[in-house]
Design a protein around this motif. Structure first.
Motif, PDB file in Angstrom:
ATOM      1  N   THR A 226     -95.599  26.398 -77.767  1.00 56.15           N
ATOM      2  CA  THR A 226     -95.945  27.313 -76.861  1.00 56.15           C
ATOM      3  C   THR A 226     -95.050  28.274 -76.567  1.00 56.15           C
ATOM      4  O   THR A 226     -95.170  29.309 -76.065  1.00 56.15           O
ATOM      5  N   TYR A 227     -93.742  27.898 -76.898  1.00 54.04           N
ATOM      6  CA  TYR A 227     -92.483  28.672 -76.273  1.00 54.04           C
ATOM      7  C   TYR A 227     -92.336  30.141 -76.996  1.00 54.04           C
ATOM      8  O   TYR A 227     -92.035  30.936 -76.226  1.00 54.04           O
TER       9      TYR A 227
ATOM     10  N   SER B 140     -94.690  32.336 -77.310  1.00 55.15           N
ATOM     11  CA  SER B 140     -95.525  33.178 -76.729  1.00 55.15           C
ATOM     12  C   SER B 140     -95.220  33.410 -75.336  1.00 55.15           C
ATOM     13  O   SER B 140     -95.872  34.373 -74.864  1.00 55.15           O
ATOM     14  N   LEU B 141     -94.290  32.742 -74.946  1.00 53.87           N
ATOM     15  CA  LEU B 141     -93.741  32.821 -73.617  1.00 53.87           C
ATOM     16  C   LEU B 141     -92.842  33.913 -73.624  1.00 53.87           C
ATOM     17  O   LEU B 141     -92.133  34.214 -74.446  1.00 53.87           O
TER      18      LEU B 141
ATOM     19  N   LYS C  95     -89.174  32.174 -69.307  1.00 53.13           N
ATOM     20  CA  LYS C  95     -90.557  31.474 -68.817  1.00 53.13           C
ATOM     21  C   LYS C  95     -90.683  30.124 -69.139  1.00 53.13           C
ATOM     22  O   LYS C  95     -90.350  29.866 -70.266  1.00 53.13           O
ATOM     23  N   ARG C  96     -91.288  29.203 -68.182  1.00 58.44           N
ATOM     24  CA  ARG C  96     -91.556  27.837 -68.641  1.00 58.44           C
ATOM     25  C   ARG C  96     -93.025  27.749 -68.668  1.00 58.44           C
ATOM     26  O   ARG C  96     -94.123  28.382 -68.408  1.00 58.44           O
ATOM     27  N   PRO C  97     -93.520  26.831 -69.667  1.00 62.83           N
ATOM     28  CA  PRO C  97     -94.912  26.585 -69.966  1.00 62.83           C
ATOM     29  C   PRO C  97     -95.443  25.985 -68.605  1.00 62.83           C
ATOM     30  O   PRO C  97     -95.066  25.478 -67.827  1.00 62.83           O
TER      31      PRO C  97
ATOM     32  N   GLU D 157    -100.889  26.389 -70.829  1.00 64.55           N
ATOM     33  CA  GLU D 157     -99.976  25.743 -72.194  1.00 64.55           C
ATOM     34  C   GLU D 157    -100.242  24.345 -72.105  1.00 64.55           C
ATOM     35  O   GLU D 157    -100.440  23.823 -73.293  1.00 64.55           O
TER      36      GLU D 157
END
Length: 230
Positions: free
Chosen positions: A91-92, A94-95, A99-101, A105
């Motif tokens: 998911t990283y 797309s952040l 930003k943190r999941p 996510e």
């Protein structure tokens, strides 16, 4: 995805020679060829992980997201990471920066693991998984990216039949959703069952077409140099 005049070499050794083809959206495309034919090189060149001598790669939509699944042996099993955290890494991209999941996510991670029947292993260290289980987790990491194009390098190598069936079932769902999937593959007996189109690679030339048209003893002999009946 349109590929024009793609050539790649390592030193004086040319691996891909003037590849020209168009990978169709919503199709399962297999990349086949003997050892040393440049199958993995082809995928890495598309991802720009290695330099090309010549060639252009054009996406139908420049905003398309490409998800890449490398060969399983490239994964460092000594790295202390759980199944959940490994998939969460997908998911990283797309952040936003720093930003943190979040909850969204993390929910995607569980959904992806459920789709490859690995949700019960979320807390397991990846070093504790079998080869087939690990490959399913790697596929789940790709799925959370919600990509438009999936490039998979030998996803079935060393994988048990149960895991291969689960992975292939999920890949067919990607096709049904209109995704484009390209798979480096070595088992010729499964080609007609798995793929719509095939790319047959040889260090000197490339053949591309539908399975029905191209997957013939004549084409296979040209690529592999021996009589093969499938």
């Amino acid at each position: 995805m349109e590929i024009k005049n793609l050539s790649v070499s390592y030193g004086n050794n040319q691996v891909l020679n003037d590849v020209n083809l168009t990978i169709k959206a919503g199709k399962l495309t297999g990349v086949l060829g003997p050892n040393g034919a440049g199958k993995s090189t082809f995928i890495k060149a598309i991802m720009k992980l290695i330099p090309s001598d010549t060639g252009t790669i054009t996406l139908n939509n420049e905003k398309d997201i490409i998800s890449y699944v490398p060969q399983r042996q490239s994964i460092d099993l000594t790295f202390p990471i759980t199944v959940f955290d490994m998939v969460l890494m997908g998911t990283y991209p797309s952040l936003g920066l720093f930003k943190r999941p979040g909850k969204k996510e993390k929910e995607k991670v569980i959904e992806s693991l459920e789709s490859v029947e690995m949700a019960e292993f979320v807390k397991r260290q990846i070093s504790e998984l079998s080869g087939g289980q690990l490959q399913r987790v790697v596929i789940a990491r790709a799925l959370v990216q919600e990509a438009d194009i999936y490039l998979l390098d030998e996803p079935f190598a060393g994988v048990d039949m149960v895991s291969e069936g689960i992975i292939m079932k999920r890949i067919r769902k990607l096709k049904a959703a209109g995704k484009t999937v390209v798979i480096v593959h070595h088992d010729l007996t499964k080609v007609r069952e798995y793929f719509d189109d095939v790319i047959l690679l040889h260090p000197d030339y490339t053949l591309f077409g539908s399975v029905d048209e191209l997957f013939t003893p004549q084409s296979l002999k040209k690529i592999y140099g021996i009589e093969i009946h499938v």
